[in-house]
Write an enzyme that holds these catalytic residues in place. Structure first.
Site, PDB file in Angstrom:
ATOM      1  N   GLU A 286       0.834  -1.215   0.000  1.00 44.58           N
ATOM      2  CA  GLU A 286       0.000   0.000   0.000  1.00 44.58           C
ATOM      3  C   GLU A 286       0.860   1.252   0.000  1.00 44.58           C
ATOM      4  O   GLU A 286       1.823   1.364   0.756  1.00 44.58           O
ATOM      5  CB  GLU A 286      -0.910   0.044   1.224  1.00 44.58           C
TER       6      GLU A 286
ATOM      7  N   ASP B 227      10.136   6.124  14.669  1.00 43.23           N
ATOM      8  CA  ASP B 227       9.892   7.517  14.301  1.00 43.23           C
ATOM      9  C   ASP B 227      10.606   8.393  15.324  1.00 43.23           C
ATOM     10  O   ASP B 227      10.239   8.412  16.497  1.00 43.23           O
ATOM     11  CB  ASP B 227       8.383   7.789  14.312  1.00 43.23           C
TER      12      ASP B 227
ATOM     13  N   ASP C 198      11.260  12.056  16.242  1.00 39.40           N
ATOM     14  CA  ASP C 198      10.856  13.453  16.023  1.00 39.40           C
ATOM     15  C   ASP C 198      11.475  14.329  17.095  1.00 39.40           C
ATOM     16  O   ASP C 198      11.251  14.110  18.293  1.00 39.40           O
ATOM     17  CB  ASP C 198       9.337  13.605  16.081  1.00 39.40           C
TER      18      ASP C 198
END
Length: 168
Positions: free
Chosen positions: A45, A107, A109
């Protein structure tokens, strides 16, 4: 700095964006035969965020040329790569779709560390911040390699304020 516009984005995706490398990575081309690679890619996807914050999901592609054509046509501001499904995600309305595989993605950040960083705040990221993110990625890679046996990693700029470390 010039503004990002449709012409620039179309040229970037048509001539600069490393579509072949992206397809190699997300289809595990070096780990499979060509027919398995194409099948793997077609069940992966992709989600695009288009100009105007328009989010589109359940996109899938049969190969490099198909993906490049769609990138030039849609020129997304952001691309998210999702799971591998039992069928092509763009057939979701025609069948029962089930996610079969997904990479482990960390992730990192910098805005999550505003309470401890002394240089920037929020989405702002300076060279010093990048040193912290790079160090975090190296530590994660070392742990994943030595403690869990993973061998394949890809650090990717997250598009705003950090990096994603893909572990396969």
């Amino acid at each position: 700095m010039s503004a990002i516009n449709e012409v620039n984005m179309r040229e970037y995706y048509g001539k600069v964006y490393p579509v072949e490398d992206v397809v190699d990575w997300v289809s595990y081309r070096n780990c499979q035969s060509l027919s398995e690679t194409q099948s793997y890619l077609s069940r992966r996807e992709f989600c695009f965020t288009l100009i105007g914050d328009i989010f589109t999901r359940h996109r899938s592609y049969n190969g490099v040329d198909h993906l490049r054509k769609e990138l030039v046509n849609k020129f997304p501001e952001k691309i998210d790569v999702g799971a591998i499904y039992n069928v092509a995600p763009d057939l979701k309305k025609a069948t029962n779709i089930v996610a079969l595989e997904r990479e482990l993605v960390f992730d990192i950040d910098m805005s999550d560390y505003d309470s401890v960083r002394s240089c920037c705040k929020g989405k702002k990221v300076c060279q010093f911040c990048w040193t912290w993110m790079s160090t975090a990625a190296h530590v994660l890679r070392k742990i994943c390699t030595e403690d869990f046996g993973f061998k394949y990693f890809l650090p990717v700029f997250s598009g705003r304020r950090g990096i994603h470390l893909w572990v396969c």
